[in-house]
Write a protein that holds these residues in place. Structure first.
Motif, short mmCIF file in Angstrom:
data_model
loop_
_atom_site.label_atom_id
_atom_site.label_comp_id
_atom_site.label_asym_id
_atom_site.label_seq_id
_atom_site.Cartn_x
_atom_site.Cartn_y
_atom_site.Cartn_z
N ALA A 1 0.83 -1.20 0.00
CA ALA A 1 0.00 0.00 0.00
C ALA A 1 0.87 1.26 0.00
CB ALA A 1 -0.93 -0.01 1.21
N VAL A 2 1.91 1.25 0.81
CA VAL A 2 2.81 2.41 0.87
C VAL A 2 3.52 2.60 -0.47
CG1 VAL A 2 4.92 3.30 1.91
CG2 VAL A 2 3.13 2.35 3.36
N ALA A 3 4.00 1.49 -1.06
CA ALA A 3 4.70 1.58 -2.35
C ALA A 3 3.78 2.10 -3.45
CB ALA A 3 5.28 0.22 -2.72
N GLY A 4 2.54 1.58 -3.49
CA GLY A 4 1.58 2.02 -4.50
C GLY A 4 1.20 3.48 -4.32
N ALA A 5 0.99 3.90 -3.06
CA ALA A 5 0.64 5.30 -2.79
C ALA A 5 1.78 6.22 -3.20
CB ALA A 5 0.30 5.47 -1.31
N ARG A 6 3.01 5.79 -2.94
CA ARG A 6 4.17 6.62 -3.31
C ARG A 6 4.28 6.77 -4.82
NH1 ARG A 6 8.27 4.16 1.27
NH2 ARG A 6 7.91 5.81 2.82
N ARG A 7 4.09 5.67 -5.55
CA ARG A 7 4.16 5.76 -7.01
C ARG A 7 3.11 6.72 -7.55
NH1 ARG A 7 4.57 0.19 -6.69
NH2 ARG A 7 2.37 0.02 -7.25
N GLU A 8 1.88 6.56 -7.06
CA GLU A 8 0.79 7.38 -7.55
C GLU A 8 1.00 8.85 -7.19
OE1 GLU A 8 -3.19 5.23 -8.05
OE2 GLU A 8 -3.51 6.57 -6.37
N ALA A 9 1.50 9.11 -5.97
CA ALA A 9 1.75 10.49 -5.54
C ALA A 9 2.86 11.13 -6.37
CB ALA A 9 2.10 10.51 -4.06
N LEU B 1 -1.64 -1.27 -14.41
CA LEU B 1 -1.56 -0.25 -15.45
C LEU B 1 -1.84 1.11 -14.84
CD1 LEU B 1 -3.52 -1.57 -18.57
CD2 LEU B 1 -1.05 -1.30 -18.35
N GLU B 2 -1.12 2.12 -15.29
CA GLU B 2 -1.44 3.50 -14.91
C GLU B 2 -2.10 4.18 -16.11
OE1 GLU B 2 0.97 6.83 -12.59
OE2 GLU B 2 1.54 6.77 -14.70
N ALA B 3 -3.29 4.70 -15.88
CA ALA B 3 -4.03 5.41 -16.93
C ALA B 3 -4.94 6.42 -16.28
CB ALA B 3 -4.85 4.42 -17.77
N MET B 4 -5.13 7.56 -16.91
CA MET B 4 -6.00 8.62 -16.41
C MET B 4 -5.66 8.97 -14.96
SD MET B 4 -9.67 7.82 -18.18
CE MET B 4 -9.90 8.03 -19.96
N LYS B 5 -4.37 9.04 -14.65
CA LYS B 5 -3.84 9.52 -13.37
C LYS B 5 -4.10 8.57 -12.21
CE LYS B 5 -4.51 14.14 -13.03
NZ LYS B 5 -5.30 15.39 -13.03
N MET B 6 -4.52 7.32 -12.50
CA MET B 6 -4.78 6.34 -11.45
C MET B 6 -4.16 5.00 -11.83
SD MET B 6 -6.69 7.88 -9.09
CE MET B 6 -7.68 6.69 -8.19
N GLU B 7 -3.92 4.16 -10.81
CA GLU B 7 -3.43 2.81 -11.05
C GLU B 7 -4.62 1.85 -11.13
OE1 GLU B 7 -0.47 1.56 -8.26
OE2 GLU B 7 1.05 2.93 -9.05
N HIS B 8 -4.54 0.87 -12.05
CA HIS B 8 -5.62 -0.09 -12.27
C HIS B 8 -5.05 -1.50 -12.27
CE1 HIS B 8 -8.11 3.34 -13.51
NE2 HIS B 8 -7.02 3.75 -14.14
#
Length: 654
Positions: free
Chosen positions: A171-179, A612-619
């Motif tokens: 969760a921390v890794a995913g949040a960091r990538r998205e941020a 996948l990252e698309a439209m500013k979000m991870e899917h």
């Protein structure tokens, strides 16, 4: 005086700012990326400057390019809208250093709230109630459940719920990538997850002369992926006493940072009436129209006037009635909120009383849209199409008016969350005001995301589509063109058409003869008239009109029974389109940011294979069934197009 404003944004919010500038007699400058060259906001501005490229980082997030356009166009002020650089203190300073007026709060106030970690400390010092922050490296079992949050930015990006310690690292890794992708800052922190709480916020407006308005509260609890989709003012959970406390805390927060202009102070509200500071959004909010309707103000106009040095009246306006806003997204709630891109063939909302403005009557329907019929929805930006707002004397009246407007809207070409929004507005718990941040999970998408058109409605809509298609094929048939297509004096075989619909395959067969319409699919249904774009049927003893529109292999049918979209099944399949069994296709264009499997690996149904990252979000892309990864055609960092074969899963024998 401000004479020429550069709007450093796109889409709906750019059009909203342009509208306010026109009303004030101020010149306007738009900016656009290459995909946005034909967008409505570009046409509506006096002049427009190109930002070469497509991705946000090389266009709307490039402060140097924005200021260069401002210089060339002779702009003397910049309005940032929301998102992108609207809460970037460095950009605000650069605007001021260039000798331009910044239509927003001082850079120091933005910087003070730019880090949610630092903001909590500042608010605690101002005696505004705050939740404790947690260092992700020191979280223990006793701290669960918790929320991982990006320290910068907002909009639900860089946020993850953690209920078990073994899920914290991911969760921390995913949040960091998205941020990092959305805001350029990977810093995250944790805080307690308040389940059963409401998300409530207060609109503030401050001038340079010491006046701070608190324009009531907004209820924003119904969220998906921590991003709001339904907002309203006032909150059904807030009475006069609690409203005074919330507004008082919001004014204290604004004064603590020397705020100027429009901003929002967000809180989490517990069922017992306690509330805690979340953050200050140092910009205009997406949901500002509900406050505008209830208080009869134009917040963008006030932003501009405050930036010019105007003094606010000592007392804020009094509220009137109730307003509800929904965000219409190009996405599929039933498929993990999967965003959609492509051509929006038709976009029409009936009964709109005002666009980008408060309706003139004491109540009405408002539309703030960034799209129009025939436009393209790309993959580089947020998939929000429009905001639809109803304002009425009571909450139930607003909900009914808004639901009717959405139900009657014609939206063709893209999957949207329209049906979900209509169902929310009519759901008994919502109408009682029983909403919190867990509302969607509690009611369930199985109920809320169900199509408005049931199976019977889909069947009769398919019949209408077949009759319209037949009428179109007969339109140029000379003297026989006036007869219904398929009409036979003596018939032997029915007319047949095949479609793929929301409930599976549909075979439409019908006969038209001396006895009228005969269809096994819809027994007892009779034909009143048929044209290529409209069919009228007598169904169940009631006359129903179906508006029919064709777009490639898709056909859209709108009626009082509910909107239906069908895919035409060709009579002869194209063998070149055959895919290997178990092929997993990219649902949208995007970038592979993580691969979590390998060829030969055994996978379980629902297991994440890649992200996948698309439209500013991870899917998450998951395995459709248990099996073995027979092929894996992606690597981290690869760009993929919609329909690309990402992997092939060989199913386990049953």
């Amino acid at each position: 005086m401000i004479n020429n404003v550069l709007v450093a944004n796109r889409g709906e919010i750019a059009r909203r700012v342009l509208r306010a500038c026109r009303d004030l007699g101020i010149g306007t400058v738009a900016v656009h990326s290459d995909p946005d060259a034909g967008a409505p906001h570009v046409r509506e501005a006096d002049v427009a400057g190109r930002l070469p490229g497509a991705s946000p980082s090389e266009t709307y997030l490039s402060s140097g390019l924005l200021l260069e356009v401002a210089r060339r166009a002779g702009a003397d002020a910049v309005h940032p809208g929301y998102g992108f650089l609207s809460e970037n203190a460095d950009f605000a300073r650069a605007v001021l250093d260039a000798g331009l007026t910044w239509i927003g709060p001082p850079p120091e106030a933005i910087a003070a709230m730019g880090s949610k970690i630092a903001a909590k400390k500042l608010m605690a010092a101002a005696e505004v109630p705050v939740l404790p922050g947690l260092d992700p490296a020191r979280v223990t079992e006793a701290d669960l459940p918790l929320l991982v949050k990006a320290s910068a930015g907002g909009g639900g990006r860089g946020m993850r719920v953690v209920r078990a310690l073994d899920g914290l690292a991911d969760a921390v890794a995913g949040a960091r990538r998205e941020a990092e992708s959305a805001f350029g800052d990977p810093t995250v922190f944790c805080e307690p997850l308040l389940e059963g709480a409401r998300h409530v916020e207060v609109q503030v407006l401050a001038d340079a002369h010491g006046t701070v308005w608190a324009l009531g509260e907004r209820e924003c609890s119904i969220q998906r992926r921590h991003q709001k989709i339904v907002e309203e003012a006032p909150s059904p959970a807030v009475g006069p006493g609690l409203r005074g406390a919330l507004c008082g805390a919001a004014v204290s927060a604004a004064r603590a940072i020397g705020y100027l202009g429009a901003g929002t102070v967000e809180f989490m509200l517990l069922p017992d009436g306690r509330f805690f500071f979340l953050e200050v959004n140092t910009r205009l909010q997406v949901e500002h129209p509900v406050t505008e309707c209830v208080f009869g103000v134009d917040l963008v106009r006030l932003q501009i006037e405050v930036a010019e040095g105007a003094r606010l009246p000592e007392a804020a306006p009094e509220p009137r009635g109730h307003a509800i806003e929904v965000r219409l997204y190009a996405e599929d709630p039933a498929r993990d909120w999967r965003p959609a891109s492509g051509t929006l063939h038709t976009f029409e909302v009936p009964g709109v009383d005002a666009e980008f403005a408060v309706p003139a009557a004491p109540s009405g329907l408002r539309l703030d849209s960034g799209v129009e019929s025939g436009g393209e929805v790309g993959v580089h930006y947020d998939p929000m199409l429009a905001k639809v707002i109803a304002w009425a004397p009571t909450r139930r009246a607003a909900a009914r008016r808004l639901a009717a407007g959405l139900r009657g809207a014609r939206i063709h070409g893209l999957t949207t969350n329209r049906d979900l929004l209509v169902r929310i507005l009519g759901e008994p718990g919502f109408l009682r005001g029983e909403t919190d941040t867990g509302y969607l999970d509690r009611i369930g998408l199985g109920v809320l995301a169900a199509p408005l058109a049931g199976e019977d409605a889909v069947r009769v809509s398919a019949l209408a589509a077949a009759l319209a298609a037949a009428a179109a094929s007969r339109a140029s048939a000379g003297v026989l063109g006036g007869l219904p297509s398929g009409w036979r004096n003596v018939w032997s075989q029915p007319q047949r058409r095949s479609y793929e619909g929301p409930f599976g395959a549909i075979e439409v067969d019908y006969r038209l003869g001396r006895d009228g319409l005969v269809s096994e699919l819809c027994p007892g249904t009779s034909l009143v008239r048929a044209a290529p774009d409209e069919v009228v049927l007598d169904h169940g003893g009631l006359r129903v009109t179906f508006a029919v529109a064709f777009a490639g292999d898709r056909v859209h049918i709108d009626s009082r029974l509910g909107p239906v979209a069908l895919t035409v099944v060709p009579r002869f399949a194209d063998p070149s389109g055959h895919l290997a069994p178990g092929s997993l296709l990219a649902p949208m264009p995007g970038t592979v940011v993580r691969v979590e499997t390998e060829p030969g690996a055994a996978v379980a149904e629902g297991q994440t294979l890649l992200v996948l990252e698309a439209m500013k979000m991870e899917h998450r892309i998951t395995a459709p069934s248990a099996g073995t990864v027979a092929e894996l055609n992606v690597i981290t960092g690869r760009q993929v197009e919609a329909g690309t074969v990402l992997a092939v899963i060989a199913e386990n024998p049953k």
